[in-house]
Enzyme design. Sequence first.
Site, PDB file in Angstrom:
ATOM      1  N   TYR A 182     -17.048   0.105 -36.207  1.00 40.34           N
ATOM      2  CA  TYR A 182     -18.118   1.084 -36.444  1.00 40.34           C
ATOM      3  C   TYR A 182     -17.544   2.366 -37.029  1.00 40.34           C
ATOM      4  CZ  TYR A 182     -22.224   3.999 -35.330  1.00 40.34           C
ATOM      5  OH  TYR A 182     -23.299   4.856 -35.385  1.00 40.34           O
TER       6      TYR A 182
ATOM      7  N   ARG B 176     -17.526  15.486 -26.692  1.00 40.99           N
ATOM      8  CA  ARG B 176     -18.172  15.528 -28.008  1.00 40.99           C
ATOM      9  C   ARG B 176     -19.248  16.602 -28.001  1.00 40.99           C
ATOM     10  NH1 ARG B 176     -20.477  10.118 -29.488  1.00 40.99           N
ATOM     11  NH2 ARG B 176     -18.370   9.536 -30.077  1.00 40.99           N
TER      12      ARG B 176
END
Length: 314
Positions: free
Chosen positions: A143, A276
């Site tokens: 991905y 994140r």
Amino acid sequence: MRILITGGAGFIGSHLCERLLSEGNEVICLDNYFTGRKENVFHLMDDHRFELIRHDVTEAIFLEVDQIYNLACPASPVHYQYNPVKTVKTSVMGAINMLGLAKRVRARILQASTSEVYGDPEIHPQTEEYWGNVNPIGLRSCYDEGKRLAETLFMDYHRQNAVDTRIVRIFNTYGPRMLENDGRVVSNFIVQALRGESLTIYGTGEQTRSFCYVDDLVDGLIRLMNTEADDLHLPVNIGNPGEFTMNELANEVAKAVGKDVNVVHLPLPQDDPRQRQPNIERAQSVLGWSPRVPLAEGLKKAVEYFRPRVSSEQ
Ligand code: NAD
Ligand code: UDP
């Protein structure tokens, strides 16, 4: 305008179809139904400006369109790791096919990239200048690296062929129409809480993510597609900077569902990023975009979507 949305029957794509139709555009929704569902766009079928095509982006297609949103790609780790070779093909061959189409018909094309291009980031929050820290041979790389190569292709088609490109780096997005069995954390926690099951926290639960409600994200995508500026072929982060640990998210979900919940800790998946958070200064200054929906409010809307689905299981 006539607008093509690949992956249009998926979670984000279906919201984008709806919004672009409501603004008076013709929308062609293209999907192979891997993780998308016709049910997500059933309510749009009666609109004569809406068209649905079953097609795989790894194969070329010839259409006349003004704009292309290239969203086709499974987004949940569970789904993109199910057939990793296909995930790479979808990102890479899908990008080549869609860029080829954009070049031929002179359409502007936007690539749905991801915060995953930053990998397990060593700078925090992440700005668009950061090159990332991605394991090229891990379970997530089909991905992450697929999306990185798609970005490369977008930049090269822009430089070499003057294709009018946009790249959006999408941070974790949630809302109605995520799949119940999607595997991503927000839908997992909500469905588990509604079923009265323990919430599955992977690892210690101290890893962080920043969650953006889908309507805010769609607004950002449309602004990026339709804003004119010299450097807008360069990537733009779109996400909500509110940063939460998975333990905090579990509490927020419990509040939104209105129930006490138990949690169970399961092993942390390989290469799971520890933190994140988007730096969104570029989106704010160039697009005039900021998220509006706080997590507590967005979670309530998502819970209202999942509640009847989970009750109908009994
Ligand atoms: P999703 O899985 O709900 O949607 C993806 C759609 O693409 C599905 O309808 C699926 O059937 C379709 N698709 C997959 N492979 C295809 C192929 N080969 N040909 C045609 N269609 C194909 O995921 P989503 O959350 O809606 O994500 C949409 C896009 O946004 C993806 O490109 C994803 O990588 C990106 N993104 C999403 C998030 C997020 O948090 N939701 C974060 C970063 C990036
Ligand atoms: N996660 C979790 N429980 C779940 C699903 C995911 O604790 O049931 C964690 C996962 O390990 C990761 C975070 O939640 O740290 C976000 O996972 P998701 O798959 O939603 O997105 P991504 O890792 O791609 O950002």
